[in-house]
Motif scaffolding. Sequence first.
Motif, PDB file in Angstrom:
ATOM      1  N   GLY A  51      35.143  31.128  37.401  1.00 21.59           N
ATOM      2  CA  GLY A  51      35.026  32.520  37.363  1.00 21.59           C
ATOM      3  C   GLY A  51      36.209  33.189  36.461  1.00 21.59           C
ATOM      4  O   GLY A  51      35.732  33.965  35.604  1.00 21.59           O
ATOM      5  N   SER A  52      37.229  32.586  36.383  1.00 21.31           N
ATOM      6  CA  SER A  52      38.320  33.259  35.311  1.00 21.31           C
ATOM      7  C   SER A  52      38.001  33.031  34.092  1.00 21.31           C
ATOM      8  O   SER A  52      38.138  33.813  33.187  1.00 21.31           O
ATOM      9  CB  SER A  52      39.752  32.483  35.809  1.00 21.31           C
ATOM     10  OG  SER A  52      39.771  31.651  35.565  1.00 21.31           O
ATOM     11  N   ALA A 103      37.612  44.156  29.752  1.00 25.69           N
ATOM     12  CA  ALA A 103      37.279  44.802  30.844  1.00 25.69           C
ATOM     13  C   ALA A 103      36.571  43.998  31.919  1.00 25.69           C
ATOM     14  O   ALA A 103      36.280  44.518  32.957  1.00 25.69           O
ATOM     15  CB  ALA A 103      35.896  45.763  30.516  1.00 25.69           C
ATOM     16  N   GLY A 104      36.515  42.600  31.763  1.00 26.87           N
ATOM     17  CA  GLY A 104      36.011  41.654  32.665  1.00 26.87           C
ATOM     18  C   GLY A 104      34.696  41.635  33.012  1.00 26.87           C
ATOM     19  O   GLY A 104      33.739  42.241  31.991  1.00 26.87           O
ATOM     20  N   ASP A 105      34.102  40.816  33.822  1.00 28.42           N
ATOM     21  CA  ASP A 105      32.940  40.735  33.916  1.00 28.42           C
ATOM     22  C   ASP A 105      32.019  41.187  35.361  1.00 28.42           C
ATOM     23  O   ASP A 105      31.088  40.652  35.625  1.00 28.42           O
ATOM     24  CB  ASP A 105      32.392  39.213  33.648  1.00 28.42           C
ATOM     25  CG  ASP A 105      33.212  38.347  35.059  1.00 28.42           C
ATOM     26  OD1 ASP A 105      33.836  38.908  35.774  1.00 28.42           O
ATOM     27  OD2 ASP A 105      32.514  37.254  35.093  1.00 28.42           O
ATOM     28  N   PHE A 116      30.563  38.704  37.632  1.00 30.71           N
ATOM     29  CA  PHE A 116      29.569  37.866  37.385  1.00 30.71           C
ATOM     30  C   PHE A 116      29.895  36.435  37.276  1.00 30.71           C
ATOM     31  O   PHE A 116      28.945  35.500  37.759  1.00 30.71           O
ATOM     32  CB  PHE A 116      29.135  38.109  36.044  1.00 30.71           C
ATOM     33  CG  PHE A 116      27.891  37.160  35.341  1.00 30.71           C
ATOM     34  CD1 PHE A 116      26.704  37.181  35.992  1.00 30.71           C
ATOM     35  CD2 PHE A 116      28.405  36.169  34.503  1.00 30.71           C
ATOM     36  CE1 PHE A 116      25.846  36.248  35.378  1.00 30.71           C
ATOM     37  CE2 PHE A 116      27.415  35.216  34.056  1.00 30.71           C
ATOM     38  CZ  PHE A 116      26.175  35.460  34.536  1.00 30.71           C
ATOM     39  N   GLY A 117      31.054  35.919  36.732  1.00 31.78           N
ATOM     40  CA  GLY A 117      31.553  34.679  36.484  1.00 31.78           C
ATOM     41  C   GLY A 117      31.779  33.891  37.919  1.00 31.78           C
ATOM     42  O   GLY A 117      31.337  32.936  38.413  1.00 31.78           O
ATOM     43  N   TYR A 118      32.265  34.770  38.757  1.00 31.72           N
ATOM     44  CA  TYR A 118      32.406  34.316  40.104  1.00 31.72           C
ATOM     45  C   TYR A 118      31.204  33.801  41.040  1.00 31.72           C
ATOM     46  O   TYR A 118      30.940  33.066  41.656  1.00 31.72           O
ATOM     47  CB  TYR A 118      33.391  35.089  41.095  1.00 31.72           C
ATOM     48  CG  TYR A 118      33.702  34.619  42.210  1.00 31.72           C
ATOM     49  CD1 TYR A 118      34.706  33.524  42.540  1.00 31.72           C
ATOM     50  CD2 TYR A 118      32.987  34.800  43.757  1.00 31.72           C
ATOM     51  CE1 TYR A 118      34.876  33.008  43.851  1.00 31.72           C
ATOM     52  CE2 TYR A 118      33.387  34.467  44.826  1.00 31.72           C
ATOM     53  CZ  TYR A 118      34.117  33.518  44.987  1.00 31.72           C
ATOM     54  OH  TYR A 118      34.334  32.880  46.408  1.00 31.72           O
ATOM     55  N   GLU A 119      30.243  35.003  40.862  1.00 33.96           N
ATOM     56  CA  GLU A 119      29.028  34.924  41.637  1.00 33.96           C
ATOM     57  C   GLU A 119      28.191  33.664  40.984  1.00 33.96           C
ATOM     58  O   GLU A 119      27.412  33.096  41.556  1.00 33.96           O
ATOM     59  CB  GLU A 119      28.227  36.009  41.416  1.00 33.96           C
ATOM     60  CG  GLU A 119      28.895  37.237  42.099  1.00 33.96           C
ATOM     61  CD  GLU A 119      28.981  36.996  43.550  1.00 33.96           C
ATOM     62  OE1 GLU A 119      28.090  36.243  44.314  1.00 33.96           O
ATOM     63  OE2 GLU A 119      30.033  37.369  44.052  1.00 33.96           O
ATOM     64  N   GLU A 120      28.358  33.457  39.597  1.00 33.26           N
ATOM     65  CA  GLU A 120      27.588  32.358  39.011  1.00 33.26           C
ATOM     66  C   GLU A 120      28.138  30.946  39.607  1.00 33.26           C
ATOM     67  O   GLU A 120      27.458  30.169  40.031  1.00 33.26           O
ATOM     68  CB  GLU A 120      27.773  32.479  37.507  1.00 33.26           C
ATOM     69  CG  GLU A 120      27.039  31.387  36.771  1.00 33.26           C
ATOM     70  CD  GLU A 120      27.217  31.524  35.296  1.00 33.26           C
ATOM     71  OE1 GLU A 120      26.006  31.881  34.789  1.00 33.26           O
ATOM     72  OE2 GLU A 120      28.195  31.442  34.817  1.00 33.26           O
TER      73      GLU A 120
END
Length: 128
Positions: A94-95, A104-106, A109-113
């Motif tokens: 996720g990071s 701005a980050g995501d 999204f990365g953690y959910e993916e």
Amino acid sequence: MTENEHDFLPPDMPPIPKPDVLDPDRLTMPERDDMTVDDHRGHTDAALRELARTCDYGEALRQQLQRVREFLAGAFPGSPHDDAAWTAWRAIYGSVVSAMAGPAGDNGFGYEEAVRMAQDHGSFADKR
């Protein structure tokens, strides 16, 4: 980042020095009142070169992070029941994806993916 996000690093690992391309003060500007038109033009040209250099560096980092993302997508913990390993894997994955999205980050999204990928491999630990 919090202190705990680096728990997987050895405590004696030295920090990596910050590249000069990330130093916003690397290009100094003299007093504007004392500058000629040629001085302004030269400063603008230098600033544009430094911006291009910074963009090139950012693109190289983005490409490297994509390679790390691809690696992590195939480097799952050995057991779907190793909750600690899956929790760490999801946090790291996720990071990486969040960093790829920029300052701005995501929006998670990365953690959910990572959660979806972990679930696809049978891990159901720590699904917040």
